[in-house]
Design a protein around this motif. Structure first.
Motif, PDB file in Angstrom:
ATOM      1  N   LEU A   1       0.832  -1.208   0.000  1.00  0.00           N
ATOM      2  CA  LEU A   1       0.000   0.000   0.000  1.00  0.00           C
ATOM      3  C   LEU A   1       0.862   1.252   0.000  1.00  0.00           C
ATOM      4  O   LEU A   1       0.595   2.214  -0.736  1.00  0.00           O
ATOM      5  CB  LEU A   1      -0.928  -0.003   1.222  1.00  0.00           C
ATOM      6  N   ASP A   2       1.893   1.261   0.832  1.00  0.00           N
ATOM      7  CA  ASP A   2       2.794   2.423   0.898  1.00  0.00           C
ATOM      8  C   ASP A   2       3.535   2.613  -0.423  1.00  0.00           C
ATOM      9  O   ASP A   2       3.699   3.738  -0.909  1.00  0.00           O
ATOM     10  CB  ASP A   2       3.792   2.257   2.046  1.00  0.00           C
ATOM     11  N   ASN A   3       4.024   1.511  -1.002  1.00  0.00           N
ATOM     12  CA  ASN A   3       4.726   1.597  -2.282  1.00  0.00           C
ATOM     13  C   ASN A   3       3.832   2.183  -3.365  1.00  0.00           C
ATOM     14  O   ASN A   3       4.247   3.032  -4.166  1.00  0.00           O
ATOM     15  CB  ASN A   3       5.196   0.211  -2.724  1.00  0.00           C
ATOM     16  N   LEU A   4       2.596   1.712  -3.405  1.00  0.00           N
ATOM     17  CA  LEU A   4       1.653   2.155  -4.425  1.00  0.00           C
ATOM     18  C   LEU A   4       1.063   3.530  -4.135  1.00  0.00           C
ATOM     19  O   LEU A   4       0.542   4.195  -5.032  1.00  0.00           O
ATOM     20  CB  LEU A   4       0.508   1.139  -4.551  1.00  0.00           C
ATOM     21  N   GLY A   5       1.128   3.954  -2.875  1.00  0.00           N
ATOM     22  CA  GLY A   5       0.543   5.234  -2.493  1.00  0.00           C
ATOM     23  C   GLY A   5      -0.977   5.204  -2.531  1.00  0.00           C
ATOM     24  O   GLY A   5      -1.616   6.226  -2.799  1.00  0.00           O
ATOM     25  N   LEU A   6      -1.558   4.040  -2.238  1.00  0.00           N
ATOM     26  CA  LEU A   6      -3.001   3.870  -2.309  1.00  0.00           C
ATOM     27  C   LEU A   6      -3.610   3.629  -0.931  1.00  0.00           C
ATOM     28  O   LEU A   6      -2.932   3.161  -0.011  1.00  0.00           O
ATOM     29  CB  LEU A   6      -3.350   2.689  -3.226  1.00  0.00           C
ATOM     30  N   ASP A   7      -4.905   3.915  -0.814  1.00  0.00           N
ATOM     31  CA  ASP A   7      -5.636   3.642   0.417  1.00  0.00           C
ATOM     32  C   ASP A   7      -6.160   2.217   0.449  1.00  0.00           C
ATOM     33  O   ASP A   7      -6.465   1.689   1.521  1.00  0.00           O
ATOM     34  CB  ASP A   7      -6.822   4.609   0.571  1.00  0.00           C
ATOM     35  N   TYR A   8      -6.303   1.613  -0.726  1.00  0.00           N
ATOM     36  CA  TYR A   8      -6.774   0.232  -0.793  1.00  0.00           C
ATOM     37  C   TYR A   8      -6.263  -0.410  -2.074  1.00  0.00           C
ATOM     38  O   TYR A   8      -5.892   0.270  -3.035  1.00  0.00           O
ATOM     39  CB  TYR A   8      -8.316   0.158  -0.747  1.00  0.00           C
ATOM     40  N   ILE A   9      -6.245  -1.718  -2.081  1.00  0.00           N
ATOM     41  CA  ILE A   9      -5.860  -2.515  -3.242  1.00  0.00           C
ATOM     42  C   ILE A   9      -7.114  -3.246  -3.717  1.00  0.00           C
ATOM     43  O   ILE A   9      -7.870  -3.791  -2.908  1.00  0.00           O
ATOM     44  CB  ILE A   9      -4.753  -3.527  -2.869  1.00  0.00           C
ATOM     45  N   ASP A  10      -7.354  -3.247  -5.015  1.00  0.00           N
ATOM     46  CA  ASP A  10      -8.556  -3.896  -5.532  1.00  0.00           C
ATOM     47  C   ASP A  10      -8.502  -5.413  -5.365  1.00  0.00           C
ATOM     48  O   ASP A  10      -9.504  -6.041  -5.002  1.00  0.00           O
ATOM     49  CB  ASP A  10      -8.750  -3.546  -7.008  1.00  0.00           C
ATOM     50  N   LEU A  11      -7.337  -5.996  -5.632  1.00  0.00           N
ATOM     51  CA  LEU A  11      -7.203  -7.448  -5.549  1.00  0.00           C
ATOM     52  C   LEU A  11      -5.811  -7.800  -5.037  1.00  0.00           C
ATOM     53  O   LEU A  11      -4.809  -7.358  -5.597  1.00  0.00           O
ATOM     54  CB  LEU A  11      -7.438  -8.078  -6.932  1.00  0.00           C
ATOM     55  N   TYR A  12      -5.780  -8.598  -3.976  1.00  0.00           N
ATOM     56  CA  TYR A  12      -4.511  -9.006  -3.355  1.00  0.00           C
ATOM     57  C   TYR A  12      -4.410 -10.523  -3.471  1.00  0.00           C
ATOM     58  O   TYR A  12      -5.288 -11.255  -2.986  1.00  0.00           O
ATOM     59  CB  TYR A  12      -4.485  -8.575  -1.899  1.00  0.00           C
ATOM     60  N   LEU A  13      -3.366 -11.007  -4.120  1.00  0.00           N
ATOM     61  CA  LEU A  13      -3.198 -12.434  -4.387  1.00  0.00           C
ATOM     62  C   LEU A  13      -2.069 -13.024  -3.556  1.00  0.00           C
ATOM     63  O   LEU A  13      -1.067 -12.357  -3.289  1.00  0.00           O
ATOM     64  CB  LEU A  13      -2.867 -12.664  -5.864  1.00  0.00           C
ATOM     65  N   MET A  14      -2.206 -14.301  -3.170  1.00  0.00           N
ATOM     66  CA  MET A  14      -1.067 -15.051  -2.667  1.00  0.00           C
ATOM     67  C   MET A  14      -0.289 -15.533  -3.887  1.00  0.00           C
ATOM     68  O   MET A  14      -0.817 -16.271  -4.720  1.00  0.00           O
ATOM     69  CB  MET A  14      -1.518 -16.246  -1.820  1.00  0.00           C
ATOM     70  N   HIS A  15       0.942 -15.101  -4.010  1.00  0.00           N
ATOM     71  CA  HIS A  15       1.700 -15.289  -5.242  1.00  0.00           C
ATOM     72  C   HIS A  15       1.956 -16.762  -5.567  1.00  0.00           C
ATOM     73  O   HIS A  15       2.000 -17.158  -6.743  1.00  0.00           O
ATOM     74  CB  HIS A  15       3.041 -14.550  -5.129  1.00  0.00           C
ATOM     75  N   PHE A  16       2.137 -17.591  -4.528  1.00  0.00           N
ATOM     76  CA  PHE A  16       2.529 -18.986  -4.720  1.00  0.00           C
ATOM     77  C   PHE A  16       2.168 -19.742  -3.449  1.00  0.00           C
ATOM     78  O   PHE A  16       2.263 -19.180  -2.353  1.00  0.00           O
ATOM     79  CB  PHE A  16       4.043 -19.053  -4.993  1.00  0.00           C
ATOM     80  N   PRO A  17       1.762 -21.005  -3.548  1.00  0.00           N
ATOM     81  CA  PRO A  17       1.381 -21.726  -2.333  1.00  0.00           C
ATOM     82  C   PRO A  17       2.552 -22.124  -1.440  1.00  0.00           C
ATOM     83  O   PRO A  17       2.350 -22.459  -0.268  1.00  0.00           O
ATOM     84  CB  PRO A  17       0.651 -22.964  -2.865  1.00  0.00           C
ATOM     85  N   VAL A  18       3.769 -22.093  -1.982  1.00  0.00           N
ATOM     86  CA  VAL A  18       4.963 -22.450  -1.205  1.00  0.00           C
ATOM     87  C   VAL A  18       5.613 -21.196  -0.648  1.00  0.00           C
ATOM     88  O   VAL A  18       5.881 -20.243  -1.391  1.00  0.00           O
ATOM     89  CB  VAL A  18       5.977 -23.215  -2.073  1.00  0.00           C
ATOM     90  N   GLY A  19       5.886 -21.203   0.662  1.00  0.00           N
ATOM     91  CA  GLY A  19       6.564 -20.078   1.281  1.00  0.00           C
ATOM     92  C   GLY A  19       8.074 -20.208   1.225  1.00  0.00           C
ATOM     93  O   GLY A  19       8.615 -21.310   1.099  1.00  0.00           O
ATOM     94  N   TYR A  20       8.764 -19.057   1.308  1.00  0.00           N
ATOM     95  CA  TYR A  20      10.224 -19.029   1.380  1.00  0.00           C
ATOM     96  C   TYR A  20      10.636 -18.550   2.768  1.00  0.00           C
ATOM     97  O   TYR A  20       9.876 -17.847   3.451  1.00  0.00           O
ATOM     98  CB  TYR A  20      10.817 -18.072   0.339  1.00  0.00           C
ATOM     99  N   LYS A  21      11.839 -18.895   3.149  1.00  0.00           N
ATOM    100  CA  LYS A  21      12.361 -18.471   4.445  1.00  0.00           C
ATOM    101  C   LYS A  21      12.510 -16.947   4.478  1.00  0.00           C
ATOM    102  O   LYS A  21      13.019 -16.348   3.527  1.00  0.00           O
ATOM    103  CB  LYS A  21      13.716 -19.126   4.701  1.00  0.00           C
ATOM    104  N   PHE A  22      12.066 -16.329   5.578  1.00  0.00           N
ATOM    105  CA  PHE A  22      12.219 -14.880   5.720  1.00  0.00           C
ATOM    106  C   PHE A  22      13.567 -14.578   6.369  1.00  0.00           C
ATOM    107  O   PHE A  22      13.866 -15.034   7.472  1.00  0.00           O
ATOM    108  CB  PHE A  22      11.101 -14.285   6.571  1.00  0.00           C
ATOM    109  N   ILE A  23      14.393 -13.803   5.673  1.00  0.00           N
ATOM    110  CA  ILE A  23      15.651 -13.294   6.227  1.00  0.00           C
ATOM    111  C   ILE A  23      15.478 -11.817   6.530  1.00  0.00           C
ATOM    112  O   ILE A  23      15.648 -11.374   7.658  1.00  0.00           O
ATOM    113  CB  ILE A  23      16.826 -13.528   5.254  1.00  0.00           C
TER     114      ILE A  23
END
Length: 440
Positions: A222-244
């Motif tokens: 939201l901050d990157n886009l400078g928007l108050d809301y997002i029309d559609l938010y997707l989970m990009h992939f069912p597999v997660g990656y380790k957070f560093i």
């Protein structure tokens, strides 16, 4: 074809200023624009809201068009008791005003030219929408932005919005959300579009599958886009990656192996549902999910995913997944809809096949346009990416024809079952949530 129009009543303005005729005839709203040479440019349209004639008339919101008219002024007097007064400051700094009748009596006719001239000049194309399972509407054609960065991506998106693109697909992983937001801000400020005219899609990246990190990740987008809301938010992939950290989008160990996580995509999805309840996103969906994973989400969710965004093109047409999803009221969004064309190597093969060329010749279109029309005709929402202005215009000009059932069968025959996006870094690790082990 002849259309009856009332006479325009003009307010104070210079001879070079813009003025409009805006009336409703039998439930059809018509706008015409009178320029200094007394030429009238107009559109007949239905219900979907879009920009009207953006290259000249920034700041004026019209409605979707499928016929453009050009004529000399020649209408009889209007009998009207209600007048709408409109004013604005043009991009050149002129103060302009005009008055438009809201009801009318006697009218006359005007001749017109076709939409072909309008489109040939690079003006706006109207994209229809599909109604989603939550009641919202998504344009059936959009702009992909993967690998569109910095100035190239900015210029492409500017032109895309000017010619009618309203569905814009980005992602945190693409690292271009700020550029997308910059163009959105510019076009809204210039009066080319309103925020509600746009359908903005972005995605939760794989390093944020920890449910505790989902809200933080969405806030970053939201901050990157400078928007108050997002029309559609997707989970990009069912597999997660380790957070560093936020900068390691593809975390790897010293041997170069991608580091994965074991977070259950269902828990991640439930955290995304909270974003809808907070009003940060209007709709949520999934991406790269197979049929079993989709059903598991549906059996355990409060808010249904509205779409599953997957690789889909004539070479990998996803017909089984499309039918499966249709039965569950989920729309398939098609990424890589042209399978990353490489003319030098004549790839993908379907763009250079003689049968495809014959269909293209029939409709006076390119093979790429036939491929995109095919994807719409089989019920998907294609989102091709291009930074080339000519190709941006070509890609969106696919709404003036429709393939026959026999032609769809011809394009069906190009299906090979081979992906161009196999996600090999994940596939090699045989992760329990890897989606492409199943046929669909």
């Amino acid at each position: 074809m002849v259309i009856a129009l009332p006479q325009l009543i003009i307010g104070s303005m210079s001879s070079s200023s813009a003025c409009f005729r805006d009336v409703t005839v039998g439930g059809v709203r018509i706008i015409q624009r009178l320029h200094g040479n007394s030429r009238v440019l107009g559109r007949q349209f239905g219900d979907s809201c879009h920009r009207f004639y953006p290259s000249f008339d920034r700041g004026y919101t019209g409605v979707s068009a499928d016929t453009v008219k050009a004529s000399t002024l020649g209408c009889s007097a209007l009998t009207s008791s209600k007048i709408r007064h409109i004013s604005r400051t043009s991009s050149a700094g002129r103060s302009e005003s005009w008055s438009v009748p809201l009801s009318f009596g006697s009218v006359c006719s005007s001749s017109f030219s076709t939409a072909t001239e309008h489109r040939r000049r690079g003006k706006m194309v109207v994209v229809p929408s599909v109604k989603l399972n939550d009641g919202s509407e998504m344009p059936v054609f959009g702009l992909g932005t993967y690998l569109s960065k910095e100035n190239e991506g900015v210029e492409a998106l500017r032109h895309a919005i000017d010619i009618g693109y309203r569905h814009i697909d980005t992602a945190f992983f693409y690292q271009n959300e700020k550029e997308v937001g910059q163009v959105i801000k510019e076009k809204i400020a210039a009066g080319v579009v309103k925020r509600e005219d746009l359908y903005i899609v972005t995605k939760l990246w794989n390093i944020y599958h920890d449910p505790a990190k989902v809200e933080e990740a969405c806030k970053k987008s939201l901050d990157n886009l400078g928007l108050d809301y997002i029309d559609l938010y997707l989970m990009h992939f069912p597999v997660g990656y380790k957070f560093i950290d936020d900068n390691h989008l593809l975390p790897k160990d010293e041997a170069g192996t991608l580091q994965l996580s074991d977070y259950d995509y269902l828990d991640t999805y439930k955290a995304m549902e909270k974003l809808v309840k907070k009003g940060w996103v209007k709709s949520i969906g999934i991406s790269n999910f197979n049929s079993e994973q989709t059903d598991r989400v549906l059996q355990n969710c409060e808010i249904k995913p509205v779409t599953n965004q997957v690789e889909c093109h004539p070479g990998f047409n996803q017909k089984k997944l499309i039918e499966f999803s249709k039965q569950r009221d989920i729309v398939i969004t098609a990424y890589s809809p042209l399978a990353r064309p490489n003319p030098a190597e004549k790839k993908p093969a379907f763009l250079f096949d003689e049968k495809m060329l014959a269909i293209a010749e029939k409709y006076k279109k390119t093979p790429s346009q036939i491929a995109l029309r095919y994807l719409i005709d089989i019920g998907t929402v294609p989102i091709p990416k291009s930074a080339n202005k000519k190709r941006l215009e070509e890609n969106i000009n696919i709404f003036d024809f429709k393939l026959t059932e026999d032609e769809i069968k011809v394009v069906d025959s190009f299906h090979t079952g081979e992906r161009i996006n196999p996600f090999n870094l994940v596939k090699a690790q045989n992760h329990k949530y890897f989606p492409f082990a199943l046929e669909f």
